[in-house]
Design a protein around this motif. Structure first.
Motif, PDB file in Angstrom:
ATOM      1  N   THR A   4       0.827  -1.204   0.000  1.00 44.11           N
ATOM      2  CA  THR A   4       0.000   0.000   0.000  1.00 44.11           C
ATOM      3  C   THR A   4       0.858   1.249   0.000  1.00 44.11           C
ATOM      4  OG1 THR A   4      -0.161  -0.260   2.372  1.00 44.11           O
ATOM      5  CG2 THR A   4      -1.995  -1.047   1.053  1.00 44.11           C
ATOM      6  N   ILE A   5       2.023   1.172   0.656  1.00 37.20           N
ATOM      7  CA  ILE A   5       2.905   2.339   0.614  1.00 37.20           C
ATOM      8  C   ILE A   5       3.418   2.555  -0.800  1.00 37.20           C
ATOM      9  CG2 ILE A   5       5.113   3.213   1.428  1.00 37.20           C
ATOM     10  CD1 ILE A   5       4.547   2.115   4.096  1.00 37.20           C
ATOM     11  N   PHE A   8       0.652   4.095  -2.698  1.00 38.59           N
ATOM     12  CA  PHE A   8       0.477   5.503  -2.335  1.00 38.59           C
ATOM     13  C   PHE A   8       1.510   6.358  -3.052  1.00 38.59           C
ATOM     14  CE2 PHE A   8      -0.599   9.134   0.087  1.00 38.59           C
ATOM     15  CZ  PHE A   8       0.586   9.802   0.295  1.00 38.59           C
ATOM     16  N   GLY A  12       0.167   8.916  -5.602  1.00 37.98           N
ATOM     17  CA  GLY A  12       0.402  10.271  -5.104  1.00 37.98           C
ATOM     18  C   GLY A  12       1.304  11.056  -6.045  1.00 37.98           C
ATOM     19  N   ALA A  15      -0.721  12.007  -9.025  1.00 42.20           N
ATOM     20  CA  ALA A  15      -1.633  13.123  -8.746  1.00 42.20           C
ATOM     21  C   ALA A  15      -0.880  14.450  -8.740  1.00 42.20           C
ATOM     22  CB  ALA A  15      -2.336  12.905  -7.407  1.00 42.20           C
ATOM     23  N   VAL A  38      -5.513  13.656 -12.647  1.00 42.82           N
ATOM     24  CA  VAL A  38      -5.542  13.848 -11.191  1.00 42.82           C
ATOM     25  C   VAL A  38      -6.710  13.095 -10.576  1.00 42.82           C
ATOM     26  CG1 VAL A  38      -5.832  15.539  -9.365  1.00 42.82           C
ATOM     27  CG2 VAL A  38      -4.405  16.076 -11.309  1.00 42.82           C
ATOM     28  N   PHE A  39      -7.869  13.180 -11.243  1.00 43.70           N
ATOM     29  CA  PHE A  39      -9.043  12.512 -10.673  1.00 43.70           C
ATOM     30  C   PHE A  39      -8.878  11.003 -10.650  1.00 43.70           C
ATOM     31  CE2 PHE A  39     -10.686  16.349 -10.005  1.00 43.70           C
ATOM     32  CZ  PHE A  39     -11.435  16.984 -10.977  1.00 43.70           C
ATOM     33  N   LEU A  42      -6.596  10.150  -7.826  1.00 43.20           N
ATOM     34  CA  LEU A  42      -7.287  10.268  -6.538  1.00 43.20           C
ATOM     35  C   LEU A  42      -8.234   9.110  -6.317  1.00 43.20           C
ATOM     36  CD1 LEU A  42      -8.036  14.052  -6.116  1.00 43.20           C
ATOM     37  CD2 LEU A  42      -6.568  12.602  -4.754  1.00 43.20           C
ATOM     38  N   LEU A  45      -6.265   6.387  -5.042  1.00 38.69           N
ATOM     39  CA  LEU A  45      -5.911   6.617  -3.640  1.00 38.69           C
ATOM     40  C   LEU A  45      -7.076   6.295  -2.719  1.00 38.69           C
ATOM     41  CD1 LEU A  45      -3.799   9.857  -3.874  1.00 38.69           C
ATOM     42  CD2 LEU A  45      -3.064   7.663  -3.010  1.00 38.69           C
ATOM     43  N   TYR A  46      -8.294   6.630  -3.160  1.00 36.08           N
ATOM     44  CA  TYR A  46      -9.450   6.241  -2.341  1.00 36.08           C
ATOM     45  C   TYR A  46      -9.547   4.723  -2.208  1.00 36.08           C
ATOM     46  CZ  TYR A  46     -11.040  11.044  -2.990  1.00 36.08           C
ATOM     47  OH  TYR A  46     -11.131  12.399  -3.011  1.00 36.08           O
ATOM     48  N   THR A  48      -6.949   2.708  -2.118  1.00 35.69           N
ATOM     49  CA  THR A  48      -5.985   2.293  -1.094  1.00 35.69           C
ATOM     50  C   THR A  48      -6.495   2.602   0.303  1.00 35.69           C
ATOM     51  OG1 THR A  48      -4.794   4.383  -1.073  1.00 35.69           O
ATOM     52  CG2 THR A  48      -4.084   2.738  -2.677  1.00 35.69           C
ATOM     53  N   LEU A  49      -7.433   3.546   0.423  1.00 34.76           N
ATOM     54  CA  LEU A  49      -8.025   3.859   1.719  1.00 34.76           C
ATOM     55  C   LEU A  49      -9.281   3.043   1.972  1.00 34.76           C
ATOM     56  CD1 LEU A  49      -7.674   7.714   1.861  1.00 34.76           C
ATOM     57  CD2 LEU A  49      -6.819   6.109   3.528  1.00 34.76           C
ATOM     58  N   ALA A  50      -9.506   1.996   1.221  1.00 33.97           N
ATOM     59  CA  ALA A  50     -10.629   1.070   1.434  1.00 33.97           C
ATOM     60  C   ALA A  50     -11.969   1.789   1.333  1.00 33.97           C
ATOM     61  CB  ALA A  50     -10.510   0.351   2.787  1.00 33.97           C
ATOM     62  N   SER A  51     -12.110   2.660   0.309  1.00 34.40           N
ATOM     63  CA  SER A  51     -13.373   3.365   0.080  1.00 34.40           C
ATOM     64  C   SER A  51     -13.786   3.153  -1.368  1.00 34.40           C
ATOM     65  CB  SER A  51     -13.221   4.853   0.362  1.00 34.40           C
ATOM     66  OG  SER A  51     -12.621   5.071   1.604  1.00 34.40           O
ATOM     67  N   ILE A  54     -16.669   5.729  -2.758  1.00 33.34           N
ATOM     68  CA  ILE A  54     -16.236   7.085  -3.115  1.00 33.34           C
ATOM     69  C   ILE A  54     -15.358   7.060  -4.353  1.00 33.34           C
ATOM     70  CG2 ILE A  54     -14.919   9.057  -2.299  1.00 33.34           C
ATOM     71  CD1 ILE A  54     -17.576   8.894  -1.059  1.00 33.34           C
TER      72      ILE A  54
ATOM     73  N   MET B   1      -2.497   0.486   4.692  1.00 33.81           N
ATOM     74  CA  MET B   1      -2.499   1.799   4.052  1.00 33.81           C
ATOM     75  C   MET B   1      -1.376   2.651   4.622  1.00 33.81           C
ATOM     76  SD  MET B   1      -6.078   2.831   5.801  1.00 33.81           S
ATOM     77  CE  MET B   1      -6.830   1.271   5.361  1.00 33.81           C
ATOM     78  N   ALA B   2      -1.025   3.680   3.917  1.00 31.94           N
ATOM     79  CA  ALA B   2       0.092   4.530   4.317  1.00 31.94           C
ATOM     80  C   ALA B   2      -0.294   5.310   5.577  1.00 31.94           C
ATOM     81  CB  ALA B   2       0.430   5.477   3.173  1.00 31.94           C
ATOM     82  N   TYR B   7      -1.167  11.106   3.758  1.00 30.10           N
ATOM     83  CA  TYR B   7      -2.345  11.527   3.010  1.00 30.10           C
ATOM     84  C   TYR B   7      -2.636  13.008   3.227  1.00 30.10           C
ATOM     85  CZ  TYR B   7      -3.482   6.721   1.828  1.00 30.10           C
ATOM     86  OH  TYR B   7      -3.442   5.454   1.334  1.00 30.10           O
ATOM     87  N   LEU B  10      -0.127  15.029   1.222  1.00 30.60           N
ATOM     88  CA  LEU B  10      -0.475  15.021  -0.202  1.00 30.60           C
ATOM     89  C   LEU B  10      -1.659  15.927  -0.467  1.00 30.60           C
ATOM     90  CD1 LEU B  10      -0.208  13.842  -3.054  1.00 30.60           C
ATOM     91  CD2 LEU B  10      -1.729  12.016  -2.344  1.00 30.60           C
ATOM     92  N   THR B  51     -11.526   6.942   7.137  1.00 33.83           N
ATOM     93  CA  THR B  51     -11.068   5.556   7.218  1.00 33.83           C
ATOM     94  C   THR B  51     -10.274   5.310   8.481  1.00 33.83           C
ATOM     95  OG1 THR B  51     -10.954   5.530   4.822  1.00 33.83           O
ATOM     96  CG2 THR B  51      -9.847   3.773   5.965  1.00 33.83           C
ATOM     97  N   GLN B  59     -17.113  10.087   4.745  1.00 39.15           N
ATOM     98  CA  GLN B  59     -17.523   9.612   3.429  1.00 39.15           C
ATOM     99  C   GLN B  59     -18.761  10.349   2.949  1.00 39.15           C
ATOM    100  OE1 GLN B  59     -16.216   6.473   2.082  1.00 39.15           O
ATOM    101  NE2 GLN B  59     -14.669   6.357   3.677  1.00 39.15           N
TER     102      GLN B  59
END
Lengths: 231, 131
Positions: A4-5, A8, A12, A15, A38-39, A42, A45-46, A48-51, A54, B1-2, B7, B10, B51, B59
């Motif tokens: 995940t790093i 990111f 990142g 982006a 960019v979108f 992003l 990235l969402y 990687t944040l488990a979303s 979104i 996750m980082a 985040y 960034l 998160t 969210q």
């Protein structure tokens, strides 16, 4: 978890690179394509944040609807490359970059040295808030009022967009028949020449006619028949 | 996750790049796109916090922000098109019509009132307005 790093850093970097490209490009179409990049970054990235919800909405709404609208407007208005900025504005780029450097330095200080006394929050083992079911549950139980209010907001935006794009036809006369200086005062003032208060179009035309009669303003150039805008 | 700070950093960098774009750009559509970039940077902050702290409010806020951004895009681009119709230029330096000596509209619609000239004689106001 090194994966995940790594993700990111990749997304990142993508982006930030696309954002810098968007600001540096002079052609607005290239800026739009960079913003789509960019979108997409992003959205990853969402993920990687488990979303996932979104992330999907980001692609659908931002990259798929808003940017398509922006590109459509750029092509409709035939936006060209940015001209050379005037001399009085040459200070803008160094001033903006300087202030941006200060801001980023402040943020870097806050995030590394400023918060040193507080331990980093640990990422959760199981992140359930990003799932569609969680978002749906919150949206329709606890946050029902904002959801309904956004529907009214979208209705207002719809009415506003239609009003802005509406063609205002002058009653009783097409545009190519509008008399220039010295003509009868019938174009926007109604049949009997009386200008109603609040009728800004008729007032402006009457004042313009007065200025042309006094010789202060130039008579407007007639447009060709096939270029008539029909406003 | 980082780590969370990554985040947030960034997001701060993206927001700053958006602000630099709004200050520097002269094309009105490019300024609008930089504003969208700023909104997305804030969205990233919201999702990261949501998160890490297990709160679904973040969210949902992102959801609302995206809805507002879509509505703002529709109306804002409509305004840009309406301004372009009158002025035939997308340069914000030429859209300073609220100033007393700004250039007004001009097109093929008929005689237009030029606000930079003197008001007609006989209708002069008894006081002077300083802006």
């Amino acid at each position: 978890m090194p994966w995940t790093i790594l993700f990111f850093i990749i997304f990142g970097g993508m982006a930030v690179g696309c954002a810098l490209s968007m600001v540096a490009q002079r052609n607005p179409l290239y800026s739009a394509v960079s913003l789509i990049g960019v979108f997409v970054a992003l959205a990853c990235l969402y993920l990687t944040l488990a979303s996932p919800f979104i992330a999907a909405v980001q692609i659908i709404v931002y990259a798929g609807a808003i940017m398509v609208l922006v590109v459509f407007v750029i092509m409709l208005l035939n936006a060209e490359e940015e001209a050379r900025r005037p001399y009085r504005l040459k200070f803008l780029i160094p001033a903006a970059v300087g202030m941006a450097t200060v801001l980023i330095a402040e943020a870097a200080f806050m995030l590394t040295v400023g918060g040193a006394s507080r331990p980093d929050p640990q990422p959760p083992l199981v992140a359930e808030v990003g799932l569609t079911a969680s978002v749906g549950t919150g949206l329709f139980t606890e946050y029902l009022l904002p959801f309904e209010v956004t529907s009214v907001l979208i209705l207002m935006a719809l009415v506003g967009a239609i009003t802005l794009a509406r063609r205002t036809q002058v009653l009783g006369m097409a545009d190519e028949d509008l008399a220039v200086a010295g003509g009868p005062a019938e174009d926007a003032a109604g049949g009997d020449g009386i200008i109603r208060p609040g009728d800004t179009e008729a007032t402006g035309q009457a004042m313009a006619r007065e200025q042309i009669a006094r010789g202060e303003a130039a008579a407007p150039a007639r447009r060709d028949e096939d270029e008539e805008e029909g406003e | 996750m980082a780590p969370l700070n990554w985040y947030l950093a960034l997001s701060a960098v993206l927001f700053t790049i958006g602000v630099v774009g709004v200050i520097t750009k002269r094309n009105v559509i490019a300024m609008f796109m930089c504003i969208e970039l700023m909104l997305n940077a804030v969205n990233l902050t919201f999702v990261a916090f949501s998160t890490y702290f297990g709160d679904v409010t973040g969210q949902l806020f992102v959801f609302i922000v995206m809805t507002v951004a879509a509505a703002e895009a529709a109306v804002g681009l409509g305004i840009i098109i309406a301004i372009f119709r009158n002025r035939e230029s997308l340069n914000v330096d030429e859209a300073s019509v609220l100033k007393l000596d700004g250039r007004g509209g001009g097109g093929g619609r008929g005689p237009t009132y030029n606000p930079g000239l003197s008001p007609p004689a006989g209708r002069r106001p008894p006081f002077t307005i300083y802006v």
